[in-house]
Scaffold this motif. Structure first.
Motif, PDB file in Angstrom:
ATOM      1  N   ALA A 189       0.831  -1.208   0.000  1.00  0.00           N
ATOM      2  CA  ALA A 189       0.000   0.000   0.000  1.00  0.00           C
ATOM      3  C   ALA A 189       0.862   1.253   0.000  1.00  0.00           C
ATOM      4  CB  ALA A 189      -0.926  -0.009   1.215  1.00  0.00           C
ATOM      5  N   SER A 190       1.957   1.247   0.777  1.00  0.00           N
ATOM      6  CA  SER A 190       2.815   2.433   0.864  1.00  0.00           C
ATOM      7  C   SER A 190       3.461   2.760  -0.475  1.00  0.00           C
ATOM      8  CB  SER A 190       3.891   2.227   1.939  1.00  0.00           C
ATOM      9  OG  SER A 190       4.899   1.327   1.511  1.00  0.00           O
ATOM     10  N   GLU A 191       3.692   1.751  -1.287  1.00  0.00           N
ATOM     11  CA  GLU A 191       4.329   1.954  -2.587  1.00  0.00           C
ATOM     12  C   GLU A 191       3.344   2.407  -3.662  1.00  0.00           C
ATOM     13  OE1 GLU A 191       7.818  -1.441  -1.930  1.00  0.00           O
ATOM     14  OE2 GLU A 191       5.989  -1.918  -3.059  1.00  0.00           O
ATOM     15  N   TRP A 192       2.057   2.340  -3.376  1.00  0.00           N
ATOM     16  CA  TRP A 192       1.029   2.688  -4.349  1.00  0.00           C
ATOM     17  C   TRP A 192       0.388   4.046  -4.090  1.00  0.00           C
ATOM     18  CZ3 TRP A 192      -2.530  -1.967  -6.087  1.00  0.00           C
ATOM     19  CH2 TRP A 192      -1.782  -2.835  -6.891  1.00  0.00           C
ATOM     20  N   VAL A 193       0.842   4.801  -3.108  1.00  0.00           N
ATOM     21  CA  VAL A 193       0.167   6.047  -2.746  1.00  0.00           C
ATOM     22  C   VAL A 193       1.115   7.238  -2.880  1.00  0.00           C
ATOM     23  CG1 VAL A 193       0.697   5.803  -0.275  1.00  0.00           C
ATOM     24  CG2 VAL A 193      -1.252   7.214  -0.991  1.00  0.00           C
ATOM     25  N   SER A 264      -5.748   2.810 -14.685  1.00  0.00           N
ATOM     26  CA  SER A 264      -5.645   2.310 -13.308  1.00  0.00           C
ATOM     27  C   SER A 264      -6.895   2.675 -12.509  1.00  0.00           C
ATOM     28  CB  SER A 264      -4.428   2.907 -12.603  1.00  0.00           C
ATOM     29  OG  SER A 264      -3.231   2.474 -13.174  1.00  0.00           O
ATOM     30  N   ARG A 265      -7.163   1.857 -11.505  1.00  0.00           N
ATOM     31  CA  ARG A 265      -8.211   2.164 -10.522  1.00  0.00           C
ATOM     32  C   ARG A 265      -7.543   2.832  -9.331  1.00  0.00           C
ATOM     33  NH1 ARG A 265     -11.467  -3.341  -9.524  1.00  0.00           N
ATOM     34  NH2 ARG A 265     -12.806  -1.914  -8.341  1.00  0.00           N
ATOM     35  N   VAL A 266      -8.165   3.900  -8.797  1.00  0.00           N
ATOM     36  CA  VAL A 266      -7.562   4.648  -7.698  1.00  0.00           C
ATOM     37  C   VAL A 266      -8.618   5.022  -6.667  1.00  0.00           C
ATOM     38  CG1 VAL A 266      -5.755   5.623  -9.177  1.00  0.00           C
ATOM     39  CG2 VAL A 266      -7.867   6.927  -8.788  1.00  0.00           C
ATOM     40  N   ALA A 299      -9.983   5.424 -13.124  1.00  0.00           N
ATOM     41  CA  ALA A 299     -11.276   5.075 -12.524  1.00  0.00           C
ATOM     42  C   ALA A 299     -11.200   5.362 -11.027  1.00  0.00           C
ATOM     43  CB  ALA A 299     -11.595   3.604 -12.763  1.00  0.00           C
ATOM     44  N   VAL A 300     -12.021   6.301 -10.544  1.00  0.00           N
ATOM     45  CA  VAL A 300     -11.999   6.694  -9.134  1.00  0.00           C
ATOM     46  C   VAL A 300     -13.028   5.861  -8.386  1.00  0.00           C
ATOM     47  CG1 VAL A 300     -12.219   8.598  -7.505  1.00  0.00           C
ATOM     48  CG2 VAL A 300     -11.316   9.023  -9.811  1.00  0.00           C
ATOM     49  N   MET A 322      -4.166   6.879  -4.419  1.00  0.00           N
ATOM     50  CA  MET A 322      -3.599   5.539  -4.254  1.00  0.00           C
ATOM     51  C   MET A 322      -4.181   4.580  -5.289  1.00  0.00           C
ATOM     52  SD  MET A 322      -3.187   3.071  -0.894  1.00  0.00           S
ATOM     53  CE  MET A 322      -4.849   2.462  -0.752  1.00  0.00           C
ATOM     54  N   LYS A 323      -3.297   3.870  -5.931  1.00  0.00           N
ATOM     55  CA  LYS A 323      -3.718   2.822  -6.856  1.00  0.00           C
ATOM     56  C   LYS A 323      -4.318   1.679  -6.055  1.00  0.00           C
ATOM     57  CE  LYS A 323      -1.847  -0.282 -10.431  1.00  0.00           C
ATOM     58  NZ  LYS A 323      -0.622  -0.662 -11.175  1.00  0.00           N
ATOM     59  N   VAL A 324      -5.384   1.059  -6.567  1.00  0.00           N
ATOM     60  CA  VAL A 324      -6.032  -0.046  -5.860  1.00  0.00           C
ATOM     61  C   VAL A 324      -6.359  -1.170  -6.835  1.00  0.00           C
ATOM     62  CG1 VAL A 324      -7.031   1.365  -4.020  1.00  0.00           C
ATOM     63  CG2 VAL A 324      -8.323   1.009  -6.150  1.00  0.00           C
TER      64      VAL A 324
END
Length: 596
Positions: A189-193, A264-266, A299-300, A322-324
């Motif tokens: 998670a820390s690497e995606w935000v 990407s989804r965020v 995509a939010v 953040m990417k999810v």
């Protein structure tokens, strides 16, 4: 004329403890450890380390960022939060107390924002906890996207995106995963935000004079959460332009702060910094979502708007993206009782506080201190040491406001206050329990005093400084000038090793390194110890003054532009040179008086 900011508080030094007392009365699912003023730990009321069968998740740092971190304690998020003084890293003892209170056989994950003081204090606490048999992992969050890489040894700052990491880790722990698995999800998670902040005003520390760094028409872009200057200053444009600039910085394909690409989804967080009306935050959210969708092709999936990680009374906001993936969304959507996610609290009201658990080895330390108190007569070495310590501490006390003034221009404005706490405590403890006839043990006790009261980066670095000196000195009860010189070399090496700084980095070492070189040189040349000490103290002052011409490569000053640093010496270096010089002058005066 300057006036202190109007605040609805009592004692500025008690704001954190009184905040915690009000917090646990408001949310019956929370408790605090009964260890004020040094131990400030908020924890889940339903968790005991002796019986807890899941991974404990602990975070924390300096206070002033409420609701972070204590407001995110609750089932499904943090198990405990360690609260330092305002903008000051919590001391090691507080972190250890929190670990011991909530950690069971599954172990503990520490989530740490990327600031030097937090890394050092949580790191030292982690190593101590491991030595006591606890299983510990640590994830460091650096989500700042304001400053271009590379960031040297300092790295990217930890900002509001850390709250997403809390939620992901807390959900993973609640689901029963192992420590390694929880740590892996938190790190992922820390690497995606990514996060960037903007401010319309400068925050004001309790009891301090407001800064006028920003005029009525200016805003700062890319600031941190401790009141330090931003990366750039501009006039205040319409908010949609501000939002566009921030999103482009976070999602830049050149710097690639986060692995987010078109398609990407965020999830999005609009985070108020303390004095921003919800209306303005919602406006920013309303502008950010279509920009993310239409301009960046994202995509939010979720939008979180409110105050999550503030900076006291600062006006402004930060944006986190953040990417999810489906698994990450499941963690974010999982239920939590943490009051500031926000979720209401349930259940009976337990006692508001529980006692701090003290390791058995502490009784031995207390017994040794009692023995120190029985020392009545000081020998010549003890008397000289007392004179030097008293002069050094009083010099720091007298410099409090000047150090704060320098630090307000290049850091977060609390260097003098932090050093003042250490100096006053050293004077108090010296009169009660320092074994002055044993120089090595006295240096060790000074380190213990500083570790108890100072906190922050300077606090932990001075503890390391004293511990290294003690290790060098403890072999001999009567210390020679050469042994003092070697102890100073050992202290410098330890601070450099763990803090990452070296000569020319614009830190306290720029005072100590030249002092050490001159001290050894003059002793080798046959000068008497007092003369060598005086000459080395002059070198310390020259080294500290030279920091005006250095670009910071460590600490919070590394985020400040070179133009702002050019006229101001490093406060930490000036503090080091000042107490070292005061000690040298006091010793010289005492020796001259004794000869006459």
């Amino acid at each position: 004329m300057s006036y202190k900011a109007k605040k609805l508080i009592n004692d500025p030094n008690a704001v954190v403890t009184e905040f915690i007392e009000g917090l646990v009365e408001t949310y019956p699912g929370l408790q605090y450890l009964d260890g004020f003023p040094q131990i400030k730990v908020v924890l889940r009321a339903d968790v005991s380390g002796e019986t807890y069968d899941k991974v404990a998740v602990i975070s924390g740092g300096g206070s002033g960022h409420e609701p972070a971190h204590a407001g995110f304690v609750g089932e499904g998020m943090l198990t405990a939060a360690i609260c330092g003084d305002v903008f000051t890293s919590p001391p090691v003892d507080s972190i250890l107390a929190g670990i011991r209170a909530v950690t069971g056989p599954m172990g503990c994950l520490l989530i740490v924002k990327n600031y030097t003081g937090d890394r050092l204090n949580f790191g030292l606490a982690a190593e101590q906890a491991k030595s006591e048999g606890y299983k510990i992992e640590m994830v460091i969050v650096g989500d700042d996207c304001a400053l271009p890489p590379p960031r040297g040894i300092a790295g990217r700052r930890g900002l509001a995106g850390t709250i997403f990491v809390h939620k992901v880790a807390g959900s993973a722990a609640a689901s029963g995963l192992s420590l390694a698995e929880v740590a892996a999800e938190a790190k992922h998670a820390s690497e995606w935000v990514g996060t960037m902040g903007v401010a319309l005003s400068v925050c004001t520390l309790p009891g301090e004079i407001p800064s006028d760094r920003l005029g009525p028409q200016a805003m700062e872009l890319g600031l941190g959460i401790h009141g330090e200057p931003g990366a750039a200053i501009s006039e205040v444009p319409p908010v949609d332009i501000v939002v566009s600039h921030v999103l482009k910085q976070i999602l830049s394909t050149e710097t690639q702060y986060v692995p987010i690409n078109r398609g990407s989804r965020v999830v999005l967080m609009i985070n108020g910094l303390g004095a921003t009306p919800l209306m303005e935050l919602m406006i920013a959210a309303g502008k950010a979502v279509p920009q993310l969708q239409l301009e960046h092709g994202l995509a939010v999936d979720r939008v979180y708007t409110g105050s999550f990680m503030t900076s006291l009374d600062m006006a402004g906001f930060s944006i986190s993206v953040m990417k999810v993936d489906p698994a990450m969304l499941m963690r974010l959507d999982a239920p939590t009782k943490a009051p500031s996610w926000p979720v209401g609290a349930e259940g009976d009201r337990p006692p508001a506080k529980i006692p701090v658990s003290v390791p058995a080895s502490r009784s031995k330390i207390i017994a040794e201190v009692d023995a120190f108190n029985n020392l009545k007569e000081l020998n010549e070495q003890g008397s000289t040491l007392e004179c030097a310590i008293e002069a050094a501490a009083n010099e720091i006390i007298n410099l409090k406001e000047k150090l704060n003034d320098w630090d307000s221009k290049v850091g977060d404005g609390d260097c003098g206050s932090t050093m003042f706490r250490g100096a006053t405590a050293v004077l108090e403890d010296m009169r009660k329990c320092y074994p002055l006839n044993d120089a090595a043990e006295t240096v060790n006790e000074i380190g213990a005093t500083i570790g108890r009261v100072m906190g922050g980066t300077s606090g932990i670095l001075y503890v390391i400084f004293c511990k290294a000196a003690y290790a060098s000195l403890k072999a001999s009860p009567l210390i020679t000038s050469m042994q003092w010189a070697k102890a100073l070399e050992s202290s410098i090496a330890a601070v450099s090793k763990y803090g990452g700084a070296a000569a020319g980095f614009r830190t306290m070492l720029d005072a100590f390194i030249p002092a050490s070189a001159v001290l050894k040189e003059r002793i080798d040349a046959g000068d008497d110890p007092v003369t060598a000490f005086l000459l080395s103290s002059e070198a310390a002052l020259s080294g500290a003054e030279s920091t005006k011409h250095m670009q910071a490569q460590a600490g919070r000053s590394s985020y400040v532009s070179p133009d702002m640093l050019a006229s101001v010496p490093d406060p930490g270096a000036m503090a080091a040179a000042a107490w070292y010089r005061a000690a040298a002058l006091a010793v010289e005066k005492k020796m001259r008086h004794s000869k006459s």
